[in-house]
Design an enzyme around this catalytic site. Sequence first.
Site, PDB file in Angstrom:
ATOM      1  N   LYS A 193      -4.027  -9.840 -20.706  1.00  0.00           N
ATOM      2  CA  LYS A 193      -2.965  -8.878 -20.351  1.00  0.00           C
ATOM      3  C   LYS A 193      -2.322  -9.342 -19.049  1.00  0.00           C
ATOM      4  CE  LYS A 193      -1.806  -5.429 -18.251  1.00  0.00           C
ATOM      5  NZ  LYS A 193      -0.605  -5.323 -17.375  1.00  0.00           N
ATOM      6  N   GLU A 267     -12.118 -10.235  -9.243  1.00  0.00           N
ATOM      7  CA  GLU A 267     -11.575 -10.975  -8.093  1.00  0.00           C
ATOM      8  C   GLU A 267     -10.535 -10.061  -7.473  1.00  0.00           C
ATOM      9  OE1 GLU A 267      -9.489 -12.523  -5.759  1.00  0.00           O
ATOM     10  OE2 GLU A 267      -8.660 -13.984  -7.168  1.00  0.00           O
ATOM     11  N   CYS A 301      -4.338 -13.178  -2.463  1.00  0.00           N
ATOM     12  CA  CYS A 301      -5.540 -12.393  -2.178  1.00  0.00           C
ATOM     13  C   CYS A 301      -6.318 -12.975  -1.005  1.00  0.00           C
ATOM     14  CB  CYS A 301      -6.419 -12.294  -3.414  1.00  0.00           C
ATOM     15  SG  CYS A 301      -6.672 -13.869  -4.207  1.00  0.00           S
ATOM     16  N   GLU A 398      -5.054  -4.427   3.110  1.00  0.00           N
ATOM     17  CA  GLU A 398      -4.338  -5.578   2.563  1.00  0.00           C
ATOM     18  C   GLU A 398      -2.860  -5.220   2.434  1.00  0.00           C
ATOM     19  OE1 GLU A 398      -5.320  -6.616  -1.545  1.00  0.00           O
ATOM     20  OE2 GLU A 398      -5.380  -8.709  -0.929  1.00  0.00           O
TER      21      GLU A 398
HETATM   22  P1  NDP Z   1      -3.120  -3.897  -9.871  1.00  0.00           P
HETATM   23  O1  NDP Z   1      -4.550  -4.047  -9.563  1.00  0.00           O
HETATM   24  O2  NDP Z   1      -2.608  -2.579 -10.302  1.00  0.00           O
HETATM   25  O3  NDP Z   1      -2.681  -4.952 -11.003  1.00  0.00           O
HETATM   26  C1  NDP Z   1      -3.439  -6.023 -11.476  1.00  0.00           C
HETATM   27  C2  NDP Z   1      -3.457  -6.042 -12.994  1.00  0.00           C
HETATM   28  O4  NDP Z   1      -4.182  -4.921 -13.495  1.00  0.00           O
HETATM   29  C3  NDP Z   1      -2.079  -5.935 -13.630  1.00  0.00           C
HETATM   30  O5  NDP Z   1      -2.047  -6.669 -14.819  1.00  0.00           O
HETATM   31  C4  NDP Z   1      -1.988  -4.459 -13.898  1.00  0.00           C
HETATM   32  O6  NDP Z   1      -1.041  -4.128 -14.861  1.00  0.00           O
HETATM   33  C5  NDP Z   1      -3.391  -4.165 -14.382  1.00  0.00           C
HETATM   34  N1  NDP Z   1      -3.782  -2.765 -14.299  1.00  0.00           N
HETATM   35  C6  NDP Z   1      -3.222  -1.754 -13.578  1.00  0.00           C
HETATM   36  N2  NDP Z   1      -3.910  -0.606 -13.760  1.00  0.00           N
HETATM   37  C7  NDP Z   1      -4.924  -0.888 -14.600  1.00  0.00           C
HETATM   38  C8  NDP Z   1      -5.998  -0.127 -15.150  1.00  0.00           C
HETATM   39  N3  NDP Z   1      -6.163   1.160 -14.858  1.00  0.00           N
HETATM   40  N4  NDP Z   1      -6.869  -0.734 -15.973  1.00  0.00           N
HETATM   41  C9  NDP Z   1      -6.741  -2.047 -16.256  1.00  0.00           C
HETATM   42  N5  NDP Z   1      -5.753  -2.818 -15.774  1.00  0.00           N
HETATM   43  C10 NDP Z   1      -4.854  -2.257 -14.949  1.00  0.00           C
HETATM   44  O7  NDP Z   1      -2.304  -4.397  -8.634  1.00  0.00           O
HETATM   45  P2  NDP Z   1      -0.834  -3.905  -8.224  1.00  0.00           P
HETATM   46  O8  NDP Z   1       0.127  -4.695  -8.961  1.00  0.00           O
HETATM   47  O9  NDP Z   1      -0.675  -2.434  -8.313  1.00  0.00           O
HETATM   48  O10 NDP Z   1      -0.854  -4.282  -6.695  1.00  0.00           O
HETATM   49  C11 NDP Z   1      -1.362  -3.342  -5.770  1.00  0.00           C
HETATM   50  C12 NDP Z   1      -2.034  -4.008  -4.623  1.00  0.00           C
HETATM   51  O11 NDP Z   1      -3.125  -4.743  -5.128  1.00  0.00           O
HETATM   52  C13 NDP Z   1      -1.200  -5.044  -3.900  1.00  0.00           C
HETATM   53  O12 NDP Z   1      -0.421  -4.485  -2.913  1.00  0.00           O
HETATM   54  C14 NDP Z   1      -2.264  -5.922  -3.359  1.00  0.00           C
HETATM   55  O13 NDP Z   1      -2.742  -5.374  -2.168  1.00  0.00           O
HETATM   56  C15 NDP Z   1      -3.347  -5.882  -4.391  1.00  0.00           C
HETATM   57  N6  NDP Z   1      -3.343  -7.038  -5.304  1.00  0.00           N
HETATM   58  C16 NDP Z   1      -4.301  -7.960  -5.151  1.00  0.00           C
HETATM   59  C17 NDP Z   1      -4.305  -9.063  -5.964  1.00  0.00           C
HETATM   60  C18 NDP Z   1      -5.334 -10.114  -5.813  1.00  0.00           C
HETATM   61  O14 NDP Z   1      -5.138 -11.228  -6.256  1.00  0.00           O
HETATM   62  N7  NDP Z   1      -6.472  -9.804  -5.260  1.00  0.00           N
HETATM   63  C19 NDP Z   1      -3.293  -9.289  -6.974  1.00  0.00           C
HETATM   64  C20 NDP Z   1      -2.354  -8.208  -7.112  1.00  0.00           C
HETATM   65  C21 NDP Z   1      -2.394  -7.137  -6.280  1.00  0.00           C
HETATM   66  P3  NDP Z   1       0.464  -3.826 -14.402  1.00  0.00           P
HETATM   67  O15 NDP Z   1       0.944  -5.011 -13.662  1.00  0.00           O
HETATM   68  O16 NDP Z   1       1.158  -3.672 -15.659  1.00  0.00           O
HETATM   69  O17 NDP Z   1       0.386  -2.594 -13.534  1.00  0.00           O
END
Ligand code: NDP
Length: 489
Positions: A193, A267, A301, A398
């Site tokens: 996904k 992660e 990250c 973050e």
């Molecule tokens: P999310 O954790 O929401 O997104 C990561 C992935 O998980 C996306 O594919 C998202 O889908 C999906 N997702 C969202 N909600 C669910 C759920 N309940 N169950 C399963 N999968 C889900 O990150 P955000 O995009 O909201 O970013 C928010 C914050 O997270 C950022 O500001 C940053 O601080 C952090 N972040 C950290 C990352 C890292 O590499 N450690 C990467 C991205 C974000 P969809 O995109 O469709 O919402």
Amino acid sequence: MAALTTPATTPIEFEYVDSREATDIVGINDSYGVFVDGSFRKPLSKKYLDSLNPATEEHLAKFAQGSERDIDRAVSAARDAFGPWSTLPGAERAKYLFRIARMLQERAREFALVETLDGGKPIREARDFDVPTAAAHFFYYAGWADKLEYAFPGLDTRPVGVAGQIIPWNFPLLMLAWKIAPALATGNTVVLKPAETTPLTALLFAELLVEAELPPGVVNIVTGDGETGAALVQHEDVDKIAFTGSTAVGKAIQRTLAGTRRRLTLELGGKAPHIVFEDAPMDQAVEGVVNGIFFNQGHVCCAGSRLLVNEAIAPQFIAKLKRRLNTLRVGDPLDKNTDVGAINSREQLDRITDLVAVGQSEGAEMYQPECSLPSQGYWFTPTLFLGVAQSHRIAREEIFGPVLSVMTFRTPDEAIDKANNTPYGLSAGVWTSKGSRILWMADRLKAGVVWANTYNKFDPSSPFGGYQESGFGREGGRHGLLPYVQGVH
Ligand code: NDP
């Protein structure tokens, strides 16, 4: 010596010849379905979402909003494909992985362009980092596919089954490669996904899989939003979930899977300390710090988002850092001169803006270089916060944007105390000319990865991952095979 006496805030004007990457080789479809059992299908949900170019806010394509039924269909396809794929000799699975890696290299320019258009990152980074590193992961894990009994001698190396993989928007193709390559090498099948704001390189990758003649059902890609991800996590016939994203969603997934037989690797986020000692090579350290926080707009990250600099050199170091910030080129991601591209989405821009406002209201001193931002799209000026206290939210949370919080220290012990004062534990950087100090620091830093006199270096053979609230499990290297095989825990 003239350069050293230049006031830190004076903008430095360089003339650059326009160097915009042409986009005519890219063919993005008007709309994409879900990729299930080897072909694109209309989503059972009959719903679509829009993908935008964050640098221009232009519409790029429609893509499917996968529903529970779409996930169910994809998991069934992955289950059906699992038997034949997992019993294929490792050397045969390797051939597919090598083929995928070579095809990624052949189509590297196209993948880099789509990554930049869909996500906003500078084309230089997509071209020189994301795509080659993604191909390198497929090459690397292709090499392991027929050697699993040597990776874990004397242990059972059967695959786990169907892997549900959820990836974020900061490195869409690279995160796909980190997830899919080890899963396939070990004989698992996959439902992936992608993130809602960056689905396009995964969909292009699905087209590549058809050309590579990967057996149908081995990799299924269901686009959608968080609900699609949640449906994948909740599906009872998924044997393992691999997630990269926010700590909040990671915790929610962990709660869902607690008490089930399903495995999990996470992660998650980070708030990495980047520590500069008084004996560090200063100009190199400035470059390292800039790379640590402004690479990929700080949407990383493991970004070095907390600078800890020895008090004795802090004024000089910060002056150099400010001066360097003035030379960063923010703007059109397709221009090969661009250093800092667009923020990935309106939501992320709002999140960064809010946290920066909190930083100001809590009393930290903000520094931003003079910078004219494009009128369309999502942009944020590279930002320093000075005089940051450990209790400030910008030192703890973050931000996931181009914002660096600067603090000072006097002794190595104090540096360690401050560096480890975080619920995260993903990465850290140390700059010093003393090898013994690097080892002393690495022993004490609570971080999965410690870079010494460099930052943001990745190699497929090197494991990556965190502990505490940065998650668990490793991706990359021999360790990256572990979550996908049975009997080694
Ligand atoms: P999310 O954790 O929401 O997104 C990561 C992935 O998980 C996306 O594919 C998202 O889908 C999906 N997702 C969202 N909600 C669910 C759920 N309940 N169950 C399963 N999968 C889900 O990150 P955000 O995009 O909201 O970013 C928010 C914050 O997270 C950022 O500001 C940053 O601080 C952090 N972040 C950290 C990352 C890292 O590499 N450690 C990467 C991205 C974000 P969809 O995109 O469709 O919402």
